[in-house]
Design an enzyme around this catalytic site. Structure first.
Site, PDB file in Angstrom:
ATOM      1  N   TYR A 178      31.303  42.008  12.306  1.00 11.17           N
ATOM      2  CA  TYR A 178      31.221  40.547  12.424  1.00 11.17           C
ATOM      3  C   TYR A 178      32.545  39.958  12.945  1.00 11.17           C
ATOM      4  CZ  TYR A 178      26.976  40.239   9.419  1.00 11.17           C
ATOM      5  OH  TYR A 178      25.721  40.331   8.877  1.00 11.17           O
ATOM      6  N   GLY A 179      33.658  40.627  12.653  1.00 11.56           N
ATOM      7  CA  GLY A 179      34.984  40.007  12.800  1.00 11.56           C
ATOM      8  C   GLY A 179      35.368  39.635  14.206  1.00 11.56           C
ATOM      9  N   THR A 201      35.423  38.106   6.794  1.00 13.09           N
ATOM     10  CA  THR A 201      34.938  37.285   7.902  1.00 13.09           C
ATOM     11  C   THR A 201      33.878  36.292   7.430  1.00 13.09           C
ATOM     12  OG1 THR A 201      35.400  39.093   9.440  1.00 13.09           O
ATOM     13  CG2 THR A 201      33.846  37.415  10.161  1.00 13.09           C
ATOM     14  N   GLU A 247      37.057  53.207  10.322  1.00 11.93           N
ATOM     15  CA  GLU A 247      35.693  53.714  10.521  1.00 11.93           C
ATOM     16  C   GLU A 247      35.667  55.020  11.317  1.00 11.93           C
ATOM     17  OE1 GLU A 247      32.661  50.902  11.427  1.00 11.93           O
ATOM     18  OE2 GLU A 247      32.974  50.109   9.414  1.00 11.93           O
ATOM     19  N   CYS A 255      33.173  40.317   2.228  1.00 13.33           N
ATOM     20  CA  CYS A 255      33.540  40.434   3.647  1.00 13.33           C
ATOM     21  C   CYS A 255      34.451  39.258   3.965  1.00 13.33           C
ATOM     22  CB  CYS A 255      32.263  40.377   4.491  1.00 13.33           C
ATOM     23  SG  CYS A 255      32.552  40.211   6.269  1.00 13.33           S
ATOM     24  N   ASP A 287      27.954  42.813   2.982  1.00 16.81           N
ATOM     25  CA  ASP A 287      29.070  42.899   3.926  1.00 16.81           C
ATOM     26  C   ASP A 287      28.470  43.210   5.292  1.00 16.81           C
ATOM     27  OD1 ASP A 287      31.654  43.221   5.051  1.00 16.81           O
ATOM     28  OD2 ASP A 287      31.639  45.360   4.640  1.00 16.81           O
ATOM     29  N   SER A 288      29.265  43.061   6.333  1.00 14.93           N
ATOM     30  CA  SER A 288      28.807  43.419   7.677  1.00 14.93           C
ATOM     31  C   SER A 288      28.530  44.917   7.795  1.00 14.93           C
ATOM     32  CB  SER A 288      29.841  43.004   8.718  1.00 14.93           C
ATOM     33  OG  SER A 288      31.089  43.601   8.425  1.00 14.93           O
ATOM     34  N   CYS A 341      40.603  41.720   4.791  1.00 15.11           N
ATOM     35  CA  CYS A 341      39.396  42.374   5.318  1.00 15.11           C
ATOM     36  C   CYS A 341      39.143  43.569   4.414  1.00 15.11           C
ATOM     37  CB  CYS A 341      39.625  42.816   6.765  1.00 15.11           C
ATOM     38  SG  CYS A 341      38.359  43.943   7.404  1.00 15.11           S
ATOM     39  N   THR A 342      37.891  43.776   4.022  1.00 15.37           N
ATOM     40  CA  THR A 342      37.614  44.814   3.014  1.00 15.37           C
ATOM     41  C   THR A 342      37.890  46.231   3.510  1.00 15.37           C
ATOM     42  OG1 THR A 342      35.304  44.488   3.620  1.00 15.37           O
ATOM     43  CG2 THR A 342      36.014  43.589   1.507  1.00 15.37           C
ATOM     44  N   HIS A 343      38.107  46.389   4.823  1.00 17.85           N
ATOM     45  CA  HIS A 343      38.494  47.716   5.316  1.00 17.85           C
ATOM     46  C   HIS A 343      39.967  48.018   5.055  1.00 17.85           C
ATOM     47  CE1 HIS A 343      34.727  47.784   7.480  1.00 17.85           C
ATOM     48  NE2 HIS A 343      34.990  48.976   7.960  1.00 17.85           N
TER      49      HIS A 343
END
Lengths: 270, 270
Positions: free
Chosen positions: B43-44, B76, B153, B74, B11-12, B186-188
């Site tokens: 990355y997004g 993106t 984050e 990820c 992932d990023s 998005c994995t977040h």
């Protein structure tokens, strides 16, 4: 390298353009080369070691264009890696810490000064050390405001935006009644100046990009390094990601009077 | 490469760890190698071309460890660069789009489905195309929610956080009454699941990392590629910035039961 060489300016992305605007206003005849590391932005949440590696590459790129001075127009770089540039060259190197710290101290009546920046800038503690080196009795309070960068970059900048207002209230609460001067220690933050002021009424805000541009102008003048050019200088822009977004969003920082046509380079080759 | 080789996940940054958690739950005997590109995250908001360059390097690193499958955890990368990995290898390659799109279509009663993700994911339009390729009459509405990544984050994740609540309301307003299913592309974003649900009550949320982990498990099983190991598999973590922050914040995604001790590598050498 000669008087007709360009001034080199770089940042992790867009924010340093506010210093370009100020330089172009103070020194309209100078050529400027700007590099924005948009392929690796942001720096402020990354480690000191990575910031230092990227900084050396950014400066090497500018030096490959024979610039006569370098301005690291990025709070994170100035706080963590300025000596990495000085190790590469003898030309004058400027950050956005030194002059802002001096100006904040001069502007403060109570000598109680606040610093906001990215996590890396606050971790470095450099603003605090610089101000305390002027006057050991000065009180310096620091707070990282990492969300301010995406709030600017993702457009939460309209006057009175409720999300930005709440973020300012939350981050800036520890300063209320505690300081009379606040250093906007990240080049993105002046874009939120009105919202920051509303959260801290009566507090004097210091914009390090403006202070740094003045220091560059003063040093070039004093050392006889100004260009003899009559017409307007040329500003060239380079980035490490595709230029489209940079060209569009650069106007947030530069204002409408600048046309931006950035060129992409491979920064990991430097 | 053998049945005892590891599964590669990247992932990023941190987000893909949610897929690691799901993989470790479904396939506890498998070794896993994770790479988080923390030196160049996010990355997004970067261009398709830069995302593709970084993806090829990330996959090359995992391939250098002889992995038996790769999961690009990820949104993106999955939306913009999956074929860059497939061009490098014959092992099975998974993203977080295909299975989530299928599951979203299956879960939706009205066949009116919403997609949220980074700007790059939404720009790619890939979720929309995948769902429309299942049923051309399905209606797919998309919206980029770039601020969700820094909200996660930078810790705006407490239940009822007012800033996150307002961001959800603002970004998700166009979906209200329009869709019955929403893909968290998005994995977040699953970290904000409660706040997203509160803004869109009654809407079914699809978590692509879980769907992708299930797809990996199914393919390895069907192709006789599962490990014969009896004990728990080993999970190794690699990053491109200093590991300290990754080690600390990885727990947001992995949960408390995982010990993370990541090793730094130079990703631009791959």
């Amino acid at each position: 390298m000669s008087n007709e060489s360009a001034i080199g300016v770089f940042d992790s992305g867009l924010g340093g353009l506010s210093a370009v605007r100020e330089l172009a206003r103070l020194l309209p005849h100078e050529n400027i080369i700007y590099f924005g590391d948009t392929g690796r932005v942001p720096y402020g949440s990354k480690s000191r070691e990575t910031i230092r590696k990227y900084t050396a590459q950014d400066a090497s790129f500018l030096l490959s264009h024979g610039v006569k001075a370098i301005l690291a127009a990025c709070g994170t770089v100035s706080s963590n890696a300025l000596e990495c540039i000085e190790a590469l060259t003898d030309i004058p190197v400027f950050g956005v810490v030194e002059d802002a710290a001096r100006e904040a101290y001069a502007a403060s009546k109570t000598k109680r000064i606040g610093i906001i920046g990215t996590q890396a800038t606050v971790n470095s503690g450099i603003f605090k050390r610089k101000i305390e080196s002027i006057d050991v009795r000065a009180t310096v309070l620091q707070c990282a405001c990492p969300l301010f960068v995406p709030l600017v970059e993702y457009g939460f900048t309209a006057e009175g935006d409720e999300i930005t207002r709440l973020a300012c209230e939350r981050y800036l609460a520890p300063f209320r009644g505690e300081v009379d001067t606040l250093v906007l220690g990240c080049t993105h933050f002046p874009i939120l100046e009105k919202a920051i002021s509303a959260a801290l009424p009566g507090v004097t805000l210091i914009n390090p990009a403006s202070e740094a541009a003045r220091a560059v102008a003063k040093t070039l003048f004093e050392n006889g390094l100004l260009s003899a050019r009559k017409g307007r200088g040329e500003i060239r822009y380079f980035v490490s990601d595709e230029p489209a977004r940079f060209n569009a969003e650069g106007k947030i920082f530069l204002g409408k009077d600048f046309a931006i046509d950035a060129k992409k380079i491979e920064i990991d080759k430097f």
